[in-house]
Write an enzyme that holds these catalytic residues in place. Structure first.
Site, PDB file in Angstrom:
ATOM      1  N   LYS A  87       0.844  -1.195   0.000  1.00 45.95           N
ATOM      2  CA  LYS A  87       0.000   0.000   0.000  1.00 45.95           C
ATOM      3  C   LYS A  87       0.879   1.244   0.000  1.00 45.95           C
ATOM      4  CE  LYS A  87      -3.914  -2.217   0.131  1.00 45.95           C
ATOM      5  NZ  LYS A  87      -3.286  -3.453  -0.370  1.00 45.95           N
ATOM      6  N   ASP A  88       0.325   2.318  -0.504  1.00 43.51           N
ATOM      7  CA  ASP A  88       1.069   3.528  -0.810  1.00 43.51           C
ATOM      8  C   ASP A  88       1.484   4.302   0.439  1.00 43.51           C
ATOM      9  OD1 ASP A  88       2.181   5.536  -2.275  1.00 43.51           O
ATOM     10  OD2 ASP A  88       0.377   5.995  -3.411  1.00 43.51           O
ATOM     11  N   LYS A  89       2.562   5.055   0.285  1.00 45.71           N
ATOM     12  CA  LYS A  89       3.015   5.967   1.336  1.00 45.71           C
ATOM     13  C   LYS A  89       2.149   7.217   1.389  1.00 45.71           C
ATOM     14  CE  LYS A  89       7.008   8.773   2.699  1.00 45.71           C
ATOM     15  NZ  LYS A  89       8.447   9.051   2.465  1.00 45.71           N
TER      16      LYS A  89
END
Length: 359
Positions: A87-89
């Site tokens: 999952k994205d930062k």
């Protein structure tokens, strides 16, 4: 290297499914909480077992950052840490991790990692593994710029068409590295063969090239009017079971394609995958010829087939003072940016974000 078409990834270069519908102006990810992702697991933990499933909310952190904290600060063997996806930062995300249940007390120290909250815990007999998810729910703010107001009806018209025909299953910018240059490096590796680089890096760069070629194939199908139908020799996939078959008579199969029961699949060139035949194979060959490549250049990589489109479900558009909130569910492997580029009629990730998500 020969004079070839540009190998640098450019999301704005690909055709849209909805070019006749105007895009919605605005920006995404102005704040991390503007981009919300909730992982939908493939199954629920059973409530007993030797592994502890932990639902973690994080903001401003990559999945790897949490993984490394569990490993380095909580001293949990990395082989025993499980995760279903990345999952994205630059987002507010909720995803599941698993650790050995005997280390449950160590989770209290996660409070030391800023931006992280533990939401749920439950026991399960087995470790969580990559791919053990059904998909992701997204809630994303397209933030208005200046004094502009964003037209909800325009956004809804695009979403309705995507619901009917499916979303073009492009690989998004996250797949291609900063500046979209990884396919260039992957091409050099494919052409030259042995290059002194770590094996993981070689796989990563070749995968980026595979992804670019798939995107080009998808773009060609859109340009030829072959997005929502199958042709002779296509390897088609059933959406309900995932079963693949080679299309022998397109006229017999296209009613099923129109009902969104089946779709064509495109190649991730390599070994040990089902290859197209006839007319469909000829289209795939055109992509290889464009870059003076052959299937043998990918002999070191495992091949695969990828659906040309994915369904858009559980969607909605909501007006807010800041702009428009859009929500939708995507199956695993699909990119939210493929939906957003249709809505915004441009690459929604114009900046060079440090990003790792394959939604």
């Amino acid at each position: 290297m020969p004079d070839l078409p540009n190998l640098r990834f450019d999301f704005n270069a690909y055709p849209y499914l909805t070019p006749h519908l105007p895009g919605v102006e605005g920006v995404i990810r102005h704040l991390p909480q503007d981009f919300q992702v909730e992982e939908v697991p493939a199954y629920s933990p059973l409530g007993s077992g030797e592994h502890l499933f932990v639902l973690i909310e994080k903001q401003g952190l990559t999945t790897r950052a949490v993984f490394e904290f569990l490993r380095d600060r909580l001293h949990i063997n990395e082989a025993h840490i499980g995760v279903a996806g990345l999952k994205d930062k630059h987002a507010l995300t909720r995803q599941w991790f698993s650790i050995p249940a005997r280390h449950a007390s160590r989770l209290e120290s996660l409070a030391e990692l800023e931006g992280v909250r533990v939401l749920e815990q439950a026991l399960h007999p087995h470790k969580l593994k990559v791919g053990h998810l059904r998909g992701n729910r997204f809630r994303i703010l397209i933030r208005a710029t200046g004094q502009a107001t964003l037209p909800r009806q325009a956004a809804e018209a695009i979403m309705r068409e995507l619901e009917q025909q499916g979303v073009p299953n492009y690989f998004g910018p996250q797949r291609f590295g900063i500046g979209g240059l990884n396919p260039v490096k992957g091409y050099e590796l494919a052409k030259k063969g042995k290059v002194h680089s770590p094996s993981w890096l070689k796989k990563f760069l070749l995968a980026s090239l595979q992804s670019l070629l798939f995107n080009d194939w998808l773009a060609l199908r859109l340009e030829e009017g072959l997005f929502a139908q199958v042709i002779e020799g296509d390897v088609a996939k059933k959406h309900d079971t995932g079963g693949e078959f080679v299309v022998q008579e397109a006229a017999l199969e296209n009613p099923r394609a129109l009902r969104f029961e089946i779709s064509a699949t495109g190649p991730l060139y390599g070994k040990k995958y089902r290859e197209a035949q006839g007319l469909a194979r000829a289209l795939e060959d055109r992509i290889l010829q464009k870059y003076q490549l052959e299937r043998s250049h990918f002999a070191s990589r495992r091949g695969d087939r990828r659906l040309i489109r994915f369904p858009l479900t559980d969607w909605g558009v909501e007006e807010a003072p800041e702009g428009l909130w859009v929500r939708f569910f995507l199956p695993k492997g699909a990119y939210a940016t493929a939906v957003l580029r249709e809505l915004m009629k441009r690459n929604p990730e114009e900046g060079e974000l440090e990003s790792e998500i394959e939604e």
